[in-house]
Design an enzyme around this catalytic site. Structure first.
Site, PDB file in Angstrom:
ATOM      1  N   GLU A   1       0.831  -1.210   0.000  1.00 25.07           N
ATOM      2  CA  GLU A   1       0.000   0.000   0.000  1.00 25.07           C
ATOM      3  C   GLU A   1       0.863   1.256   0.000  1.00 25.07           C
ATOM      4  O   GLU A   1       0.502   2.258  -0.631  1.00 25.07           O
ATOM      5  CB  GLU A   1      -0.929   0.020   1.233  1.00 25.07           C
ATOM      6  CG  GLU A   1      -1.914  -1.131   1.315  1.00 25.07           C
ATOM      7  CD  GLU A   1      -3.040  -1.064   0.278  1.00 25.07           C
ATOM      8  OE1 GLU A   1      -3.083  -0.099  -0.497  1.00 25.07           O
ATOM      9  OE2 GLU A   1      -3.863  -2.001   0.259  1.00 25.07           O
TER      10      GLU A   1
ATOM     11  N   ARG B   1       0.325   3.712  -3.163  1.00 22.60           N
ATOM     12  CA  ARG B   1      -0.363   4.981  -2.861  1.00 22.60           C
ATOM     13  C   ARG B   1       0.622   6.139  -2.681  1.00 22.60           C
ATOM     14  O   ARG B   1       0.461   7.196  -3.277  1.00 22.60           O
ATOM     15  CB  ARG B   1      -1.218   4.848  -1.606  1.00 22.60           C
ATOM     16  CG  ARG B   1      -2.306   3.796  -1.745  1.00 22.60           C
ATOM     17  CD  ARG B   1      -3.274   3.832  -0.579  1.00 22.60           C
ATOM     18  NE  ARG B   1      -4.055   2.603  -0.522  1.00 22.60           N
ATOM     19  CZ  ARG B   1      -5.327   2.541  -0.170  1.00 22.60           C
ATOM     20  NH1 ARG B   1      -5.971   3.632   0.169  1.00 22.60           N
ATOM     21  NH2 ARG B   1      -5.967   1.389  -0.123  1.00 22.60           N
TER      22      ARG B   1
ATOM     23  N   ASP C   1      -4.731  -9.439  -8.241  1.00 23.53           N
ATOM     24  CA  ASP C   1      -5.124  -8.438  -9.255  1.00 23.53           C
ATOM     25  C   ASP C   1      -3.991  -7.626  -9.891  1.00 23.53           C
ATOM     26  O   ASP C   1      -3.668  -7.788 -11.072  1.00 23.53           O
ATOM     27  CB  ASP C   1      -6.218  -7.505  -8.697  1.00 23.53           C
ATOM     28  CG  ASP C   1      -5.937  -6.976  -7.281  1.00 23.53           C
ATOM     29  OD1 ASP C   1      -4.849  -7.255  -6.760  1.00 23.53           O
ATOM     30  OD2 ASP C   1      -6.798  -6.284  -6.719  1.00 23.53           O
TER      31      ASP C   1
ATOM     32  N   GLU D   1     -12.451   0.136  -9.996  1.00 23.50           N
ATOM     33  CA  GLU D   1     -12.130  -0.792 -11.093  1.00 23.50           C
ATOM     34  C   GLU D   1     -13.072  -0.697 -12.299  1.00 23.50           C
ATOM     35  O   GLU D   1     -12.633  -0.752 -13.451  1.00 23.50           O
ATOM     36  CB  GLU D   1     -12.068  -2.236 -10.589  1.00 23.50           C
ATOM     37  CG  GLU D   1     -10.882  -2.532  -9.664  1.00 23.50           C
ATOM     38  CD  GLU D   1     -11.086  -2.024  -8.241  1.00 23.50           C
ATOM     39  OE1 GLU D   1     -12.236  -1.660  -7.880  1.00 23.50           O
ATOM     40  OE2 GLU D   1     -10.098  -1.966  -7.478  1.00 23.50           O
TER      41      GLU D   1
HETATM   42  C1  DMJ Z   1      -6.742   0.162  -5.016  1.00 19.24           C
HETATM   43  O1  DMJ Z   1      -6.066   0.544  -3.879  1.00 19.24           O
HETATM   44  C2  DMJ Z   1      -5.784  -0.384  -6.014  1.00 19.24           C
HETATM   45  O2  DMJ Z   1      -6.354  -0.288  -7.264  1.00 19.24           O
HETATM   46  C3  DMJ Z   1      -5.359  -1.797  -5.717  1.00 19.24           C
HETATM   47  O3  DMJ Z   1      -4.575  -2.352  -6.736  1.00 19.24           O
HETATM   48  C4  DMJ Z   1      -6.522  -2.714  -5.451  1.00 19.24           C
HETATM   49  N1  DMJ Z   1      -7.733  -2.042  -5.345  1.00 19.24           N
HETATM   50  C5  DMJ Z   1      -7.826  -0.825  -4.622  1.00 19.24           C
HETATM   51  C6  DMJ Z   1      -9.188  -0.191  -4.762  1.00 19.24           C
HETATM   52  O4  DMJ Z   1     -10.213  -1.070  -4.940  1.00 19.24           O
END
Ligand code: DMJ
Length: 594
Positions: free
Chosen positions: A159, A163, A289, A463
């Protein structure tokens, strides 16, 4: 010269219809009849599209992608910008320099290190929206941040990378403000101890002051967490010239290149000691993902110079298409699920709605053989459409977080998309549209749908609109803008509060109940993609920027000859072996003998 009707009357009539027309034109009143008839015909042909556009009962194939008037688009972009200002000013009022706003109680949360994640995560959104005063104020927060945590605390590596580091790098790339690069370098360096493991796969969390590390809830590391730092560290290596950034992050790629996985099913959990998989769960949803994204996107980011990542991307996508894509028995909706030791769960996650956007981006940017190209493009369109339907079906117009899809009748393999497409192809492609691509009807009745809610929350996630944006940019089909607008209107109606925006407990029940949270990704991703969907200029062209998984655009760059030599990247222009061989050109037609 004789008047028109006189000339016609004097001419020798040849056929009856010509004669009648001439007669018609000779009467001033009747002369207008053909025009009137033409007008009636036009109204009759197009009125159903104009007046019922967007109505629930209309199948998508019949929805025309009407161009949207520029003034409508700019009003929409302005509304999204206003929404951002409302969200961010609410954060400033109640939660300034804390991580996130609690929009119901008006409180704050320090859930991501306590450094003000909402600021770092959305600096580039402010820049893109032209909110320069807010941006400048954000820079002051960045300048004052020391990335301090107390010795007994840790920051989550993944994260913090996507971020904070992604946010800093993107804001730097857009604005050129030196402090942003300085802080990115400082943060990037302080997170490096996370890579100190026997395999090189990163720990879940690290203390940036002491360098101590710790595991997360799993003894291993999640695939998404191991493979979502390559874009940030490679770009940082290029900007700073610090080799260790490249070497640490590339070590993870080497593990993946050398993994003994022949079927392309890279599992969701990996052993930090051995660097080998520890489960057989294959997914594009939670735990996996963004790893899929980073295979494609790190290849694009360094100007398509690292061919192994492309090869791996194509191998994994083949596997996704072969094993994870299913079609529902009722409406024939195409969706992506996950498999455990080969057995599908039939769960469909909102998180997986990034997949169509990624596939569309791949089709748009990669040199793919025609068959691969059409398969990826169909999958993108079908899944993006299902993502939209999960929004359009619900009472609020917002999409649920997780769904159980109706299982296929008979054997589990009977709804497999790859098999259905093959059968359709072998049958001579009847109807011209492959299975899973509609037309569909919106289904407002819960019991009429081909899925049930597993998590009916709407968490302000990006998404679906991310994929709408990429579908719009790569296909030019305005229907994605309309769908994005419907989502934005639903957000305004149901998620907007006096103090910011809040997640929703149940998308299918109105009046809605809210959750006391406004995640930073709403500012970083959801509103950014919506704004970019409507703004008329292509502010972030896809051939110049690549979005990291938190929607932070990083500029495509070229490795220098020195970097190529150091990192063993093929020289520019050197032939790069792709797993796919381009089809040979059609044979030359022999010269005619005659
Ligand atoms: C986001 O923080 C990012 O896109 C992450 O890869 C997974 N999904 C969350 C939001 O849903």
């Amino acid at each position: 010269m004789l008047p028109f009707h006189t000339r016609q009357a004097n001419a020798k009539p040849k056929v009856l219809s010509v004669q009648s027309l001439k007669l018609l034109y000779s009467r001033p009143v009747l002369r207008w009849l053909p025009y009137l008839f033409g007008l009636i015909l036009t109204v009759w042909l197009f009125a159903p599209f104009v007046f019922s556009y967007g109505r629930e009962s209309l199948p998508i194939a019949a929805q025309p992608a009407l161009p949207i008037a520029p003034e409508v688009l700019s009003a929409r972009a302005q509304s999204v910008r206003d929404a951002y200002v409302h969200a961010y000013s609410s954060y400033k009022k109640a939660a300034w320099t804390f991580d996130e706003l609690k929009p119901i109680s008006g409180g704050s949360d320090n859930n991501f290190n306590g450094w003000g994640v909402s600021v770092f995560d959305s600096l580039d959104t402010m820049w893109i929206m032209g909110l320069h005063d807010l941006f400048e104020e954000g820079l002051d927060v960045v300048t004052d941040t020391t990335f301090y945590v107390s010795p007994e605390n840790y920051v989550p590596f993944f994260e913090t990378i996507i971020r904070y580091l992604g946010g800093l790098l993107s804001a730097y790339a857009l604005s050129g403000e030196p402090i942003l690069l300085k802080k990115a370098d400082e943060l990037g360096a302080s997170l490096l101890p996370a890579f100190k493991t026997p395999s090189g796969l990163p720990w879940y969390a690290v203390n940036p002051m002491t360098g101590t590390t710790r595991a997360g809830w799993t003894s291993g590391v999640l695939w998404s967490e191991a493979l979502s730092n390559q874009m940030e560290y490679k770009y940082l290596a290029h900007l700073t010239g610090r080799y260790e950034y490249y070497e640490k992050t590339e070590k993870i790629m080497k593990i993946m290149y050398n993994a003994e996985i022949t079927d392309g099913q890279f599992p969701t959990q990996w052993d930090i000691k051995t660097g080998k998989p520890i489960n057989s769960h294959f997914s594009v949803g939670a735990y996996a993902d963004s790893a899929h994204e980073y295979l494609l996107k790190q290849y694009l980011l360094s100007a398509q110079s690292e061919p192994k990542t492309k090869a791996l991307y194509l191998k994994v996508v083949d596997s996704i298409i072969d094993t994870l894509l299913y079609v529902t028995p009722k409406r024939g909706l195409l969706y992506v699920t996950d498999v455990n030791s080969g057995a599908p769960s039939f769960k469909f996650e909102h998180l997986s709605c990034f997949l169509p956007g990624m596939l569309a981006l791949g089709v748009h940017t990669l040199d793919l053989p025609p068959k691969t190209r059409e398969l990826h493009a169909w999958a993108a369109e079908g899944i993006a459409t299902t993502c939209w339907l999960t929004y359009a079906d619900s009472a609020t117009g917002l999409g649920p977080d997780e769904m159980w899809m109706t299982r296929p009748e008979g054997q589990t393999t009977s709804g497999k998309w790859s098999t259905l497409v093959e059968e359709w192809d072998q049958a001579g492609r009847p109807g011209g549209t492959p299975p899973g691509l509609g037309p569909f009807k919106v289904e407002k009745q819960a019991d009429g749908r081909d899925y049930g809610m597993y998590q009916s929350t709407y968490l302000l996630r990006p998404e679906a609109v991310e994929s709408f944006y990429l579908m719009w940019r790569t296909t030019g089909d305005a229907v994605w803008r309309e769908r994005g607008w419907a989502v934005f209107e639903a957000i305004e109606k149901h998620a907007r509060l006096e103090r910011g925006y809040a997640s929703i407990m149940d998308v299918d029940s109105t009046p809605v109940k809210h959750k006391d949270e406004m995640p930073s990704f709403f500012l970083a991703e959801t509103l950014k993609y919506l704004y970019l969907l409507f703004v008329d200029q292509d502010i972030i062209p896809l051939d110049k920027y690549v979005f990291n998984t938190e929607a932070h655009p990083l500029p495509i760059f070229e490795w220098t000859p020195k970097e190529r030599a150091r990192y063993n990247i093929p020289a520019k222009g050197a032939s790069t072996k792709s797993p796919y061989v381009k089809p040979p050109p059609p044979p030359q037609r022999p010269a005619s003998e005659s």
